[in-house]
Design a protein around this motif. Structure first.
Motif, PDB file in Angstrom:
ATOM      1  N   GLU A 171       0.827  -1.205   0.000  1.00 55.42           N
ATOM      2  CA  GLU A 171       0.000   0.000   0.000  1.00 55.42           C
ATOM      3  C   GLU A 171       0.862   1.255   0.000  1.00 55.42           C
ATOM      4  O   GLU A 171       1.799   1.383   0.776  1.00 55.42           O
ATOM      5  N   PHE A 172       0.519   2.171  -0.875  1.00 53.16           N
ATOM      6  CA  PHE A 172       1.264   3.420  -1.000  1.00 53.16           C
ATOM      7  C   PHE A 172       0.250   4.548  -1.133  1.00 53.16           C
ATOM      8  O   PHE A 172       0.087   5.161  -2.185  1.00 53.16           O
ATOM      9  N   GLY A 173      -0.464   4.807  -0.048  1.00 52.98           N
ATOM     10  CA  GLY A 173      -1.562   5.755  -0.110  1.00 52.98           C
ATOM     11  C   GLY A 173      -2.816   5.090  -0.645  1.00 52.98           C
ATOM     12  O   GLY A 173      -2.857   3.895  -0.891  1.00 52.98           O
ATOM     13  N   TYR A 174      -3.853   5.872  -0.833  1.00 49.18           N
ATOM     14  CA  TYR A 174      -5.117   5.330  -1.316  1.00 49.18           C
ATOM     15  C   TYR A 174      -5.014   4.933  -2.789  1.00 49.18           C
ATOM     16  O   TYR A 174      -4.479   5.663  -3.619  1.00 49.18           O
ATOM     17  N   HIS A 175      -5.553   3.767  -3.127  1.00 50.50           N
ATOM     18  CA  HIS A 175      -5.651   3.280  -4.509  1.00 50.50           C
ATOM     19  C   HIS A 175      -4.303   3.093  -5.198  1.00 50.50           C
ATOM     20  O   HIS A 175      -4.251   3.015  -6.422  1.00 50.50           O
ATOM     21  N   GLU A 176      -3.233   3.045  -4.451  1.00 49.61           N
ATOM     22  CA  GLU A 176      -1.917   2.903  -5.072  1.00 49.61           C
ATOM     23  C   GLU A 176      -1.103   1.799  -4.385  1.00 49.61           C
ATOM     24  O   GLU A 176      -1.199   1.604  -3.173  1.00 49.61           O
ATOM     25  N   LEU A 177      -0.310   1.112  -5.181  1.00 49.68           N
ATOM     26  CA  LEU A 177       0.620   0.115  -4.666  1.00 49.68           C
ATOM     27  C   LEU A 177       2.030   0.460  -5.142  1.00 49.68           C
ATOM     28  O   LEU A 177       2.205   1.066  -6.209  1.00 49.68           O
ATOM     29  N   SER A 178       2.998   0.082  -4.355  1.00 51.02           N
ATOM     30  CA  SER A 178       4.394   0.259  -4.728  1.00 51.02           C
ATOM     31  C   SER A 178       5.125  -1.043  -4.437  1.00 51.02           C
ATOM     32  O   SER A 178       4.746  -1.787  -3.523  1.00 51.02           O
ATOM     33  N   VAL A 179       6.146  -1.345  -5.218  1.00 47.52           N
ATOM     34  CA  VAL A 179       6.914  -2.577  -5.012  1.00 47.52           C
ATOM     35  C   VAL A 179       8.270  -2.251  -4.420  1.00 47.52           C
ATOM     36  O   VAL A 179       9.057  -1.508  -5.017  1.00 47.52           O
TER      37      VAL A 179
END
Length: 288
Positions: A171-179
């Motif tokens: 999870e990277f904030g709302y509606h976002e993903l980070s790898v």
């Protein structure tokens, strides 16, 4: 660091020897379409010398909207998955969401998958471990990779040593993903083969309000990075026409583009395995 276990899934081995590709539609739509995808993917993977496992869900119990298509259901869905495994002659994986689903699913597939949202659910892990099948467990979007040690511990305490751990974004904030690609060697240091979920990592959870969005243009760059770091398996959702897919179309790879993607993965994987030796990929986790 613990020795990396190789996990046997039907007649293939995940870990060490060669790259494994786990691919198929997000959810079963029609039997004919799913079988076609399985056969096409098997042929492409064979051309590159990769192992192949077909994946699809019989019931997507975690869809954003109650009105979203979930699949054919457990009874018909498991029949389809069993037939695909036999007719295409490929191992099959599917996800389960409740403990009671573990036993019937294990009678029809070769690998059970625990969804990311549910990887801390003790009863689900215990039920899956008790089936005797190997498990693919996706790291939760809210968990640090080292915290998956407790998840693996639950499985081992329940009698399952054959665990694959899968990275699918954080999870990277709302509606976002980070790898965070550090998670791959960290989870591998737990003694498990690691898988990278390239398509869910570009998902935008709930990004369209009543369904999730995504951006498949980032799938290829992320695959390049994951294979360069060193993974045992790649996970992808593929579809002949993602624009008409009933689930996760925005982040699915068009079937027509899979060969190019896997060709790049092949070239990078070949360099990684031949130049430094795959067994040395975890040197940083050994404290040397």
């Amino acid at each position: 660091m613990k020795d990396i276990r190789s996990v046997k899934v039907r007649d293939i081995t995940v870990g060490k020897e060669k790259l494994t590709v786990v691919a198929g539609p997000c959810v079963l739509d029609t039997y004919e379409e799913a079988l076609m995808i399985a056969r096409e993917m098997k042929g492409i993977c064979s051309d590159f010398g990769f192992n192949y496992i077909f994946k699809a869900s019989f019931d997507k119990a975690n869809r954003t909207s109650i009105k979203s298509y979930r699949g054919p259901g457990i009874e018909l869905g498991l029949e389809w998955l069993s037939s695909i495994g036999r007719d295409a002659d490929v191992p099959v994986v599917t996800d389960i969401h409740e403990p009671w689903q573990a036993s019937p699913a294990a009678e029809h597939v070769d690998l059970l998958q625990i969804p990311a949202f549910l990887c801390r659910q003790t009863d689900l892990l215990v039920a899956a471990s008790n089936t005797g099948l190997p498990l693919n467990i996706k790291k939760a979007q809210f968990m640090a990779p080292e915290d998956m040690a407790s998840v693996v511990g639950k499985c081992r305490e329940s009698g399952c040593e054959d665990v694959i751990l899968c990275e699918r974004g954080t999870e990277f904030g709302y509606h976002e993903l980070s790898v965070d690609f550090r998670s791959l060697p960290v989870m591998r240091s737990l003694g498990c083969p690691v898988m990278f979920d390239a398509t869910h990592s570009v998902q935008k959870p709930g990004g369209k309000g009543t369904c999730s969005g995504g951006d498949r243009s980032f799938v290829l760059p992320l695959v390049r990075a994951a294979v360069a770091i060193g993974v045992d398996a790649l996970f992808m959702e593929v579809h002949p026409n993602p624009e008409t897919a009933k689930c996760d179309g925005a982040n699915s790879v068009p079937l027509s583009r899979v060969r190019r993607l896997l060709n790049e993965a092949y070239e990078i994987d070949k360099i990684v395995r031949s130049s430094i030796g795959f067994a040395e990929l975890d040197w940083a986790c050994q404290g040397e």
